[in-house]
Design a protein around this motif. Structure first.
Motif, PDB file in Angstrom:
ATOM      1  N   UNK A  61      41.472  32.700  41.119  1.00  0.00           N
ATOM      2  CA  UNK A  61      41.157  33.547  42.154  1.00  0.00           C
ATOM      3  C   UNK A  61      40.763  34.885  41.390  1.00  0.00           C
ATOM      4  N   UNK A  62      41.869  34.878  41.377  1.00  0.00           N
ATOM      5  CA  UNK A  62      42.357  36.693  41.402  1.00  0.00           C
ATOM      6  C   UNK A  62      41.797  36.792  40.049  1.00  0.00           C
ATOM      7  N   UNK A  63      42.169  35.181  38.952  1.00  0.00           N
ATOM      8  CA  UNK A  63      41.694  35.780  37.209  1.00  0.00           C
ATOM      9  C   UNK A  63      39.964  35.741  37.462  1.00  0.00           C
ATOM     10  N   UNK A  68      34.779  38.608  36.459  1.00  0.00           N
ATOM     11  CA  UNK A  68      33.583  38.266  36.689  1.00  0.00           C
ATOM     12  C   UNK A  68      33.283  39.845  37.324  1.00  0.00           C
ATOM     13  N   UNK A  69      34.089  40.632  38.187  1.00  0.00           N
ATOM     14  CA  UNK A  69      34.578  40.987  39.784  1.00  0.00           C
ATOM     15  C   UNK A  69      33.338  41.324  40.403  1.00  0.00           C
ATOM     16  N   UNK A  70      33.345  40.132  40.863  1.00  0.00           N
ATOM     17  CA  UNK A  70      32.937  39.221  42.357  1.00  0.00           C
ATOM     18  C   UNK A  70      33.749  39.230  43.100  1.00  0.00           C
ATOM     19  N   UNK A  71      33.119  40.145  44.611  1.00  0.00           N
ATOM     20  CA  UNK A  71      33.526  40.184  45.726  1.00  0.00           C
ATOM     21  C   UNK A  71      34.166  39.606  47.147  1.00  0.00           C
ATOM     22  N   UNK A  95      50.264  37.195  41.867  1.00  0.00           N
ATOM     23  CA  UNK A  95      49.378  38.173  40.387  1.00  0.00           C
ATOM     24  C   UNK A  95      47.882  37.435  40.903  1.00  0.00           C
ATOM     25  N   UNK A  96      47.989  36.810  41.682  1.00  0.00           N
ATOM     26  CA  UNK A  96      46.420  36.450  42.003  1.00  0.00           C
ATOM     27  C   UNK A  96      45.909  37.661  43.298  1.00  0.00           C
ATOM     28  N   UNK A  97      47.053  37.972  44.092  1.00  0.00           N
ATOM     29  CA  UNK A  97      46.701  38.525  45.030  1.00  0.00           C
ATOM     30  C   UNK A  97      46.910  39.867  44.227  1.00  0.00           C
ATOM     31  N   UNK A  98      47.785  40.389  43.419  1.00  0.00           N
ATOM     32  CA  UNK A  98      47.433  41.978  43.129  1.00  0.00           C
ATOM     33  C   UNK A  98      46.211  42.109  41.849  1.00  0.00           C
ATOM     34  N   UNK A  99      45.439  40.734  41.308  1.00  0.00           N
ATOM     35  CA  UNK A  99      44.209  41.100  40.431  1.00  0.00           C
ATOM     36  C   UNK A  99      43.393  41.166  41.319  1.00  0.00           C
TER      37      UNK A  99
END
Length: 132
Positions: A61-63, A68-71, A95-99
């Motif tokens: 999800x983070x990647x 895509x820059x989707x909020x 990593x996902x949370x930080x992305x």
């Protein structure tokens, strides 16, 4: 506030339910017989962090949010990342949370100062002059 709520729910689930022994110790029933009640909840919870599935969900999800820059994806990645950090999926969840957090911070920054104008250089927002 969303992050605090997810963190509180994950901590409550981990320490007040899973590690406190609220769930039954022996859930040896066969899947064909049907798993019900607390055994089903325990099975679902264990499946979420078995093989770090919750962390990998946050990573994907983070990647996707970063690409895509989707909020909406970023919020989902942030929430699942926080839960993954508490529920035993440290590496991919971090990593996902930080992305996801990068996408959310970027969107908040753009809202505060308005949308960037087309053709604007990144250095313009930093106050850095040209080299020449």
């Amino acid at each position: 506030m969303v992050g605090v709520a997810v963190l509180a729910a994950a901590l409550l689930l981990r320490y007040a339910a899973l590690e406190a022994g609220v769930f039954p110790l022996d859930c040896a029933g066969a899947a064909a017989d049907g798993i019900g009640g607390l055994c089903a909840a325990k099975w679902l919870l264990v499946q979420s962090f078995l093989h770090q599935r919750l962390g990998w969900l946050s990573f994907v999800l983070g990647l996707a949010a970063f690409a895509t820059r989707r909020r909406g994806l970023a919020w989902a990645g942030w929430g699942s990342g926080i839960a993954g950090l508490v529920l035993y999926s440290f590496d991919p969840a971090a990593i996902g949370a930080l992305l996801s957090l990068l996408v959310l911070a970027r969107a908040a920054s753009q809202r505060r100062r308005g949308e960037e104008q087309p053709g604007e250089e990144p250095r313009d927002g930093l106050g850095v002059g040209g080299l020449g």
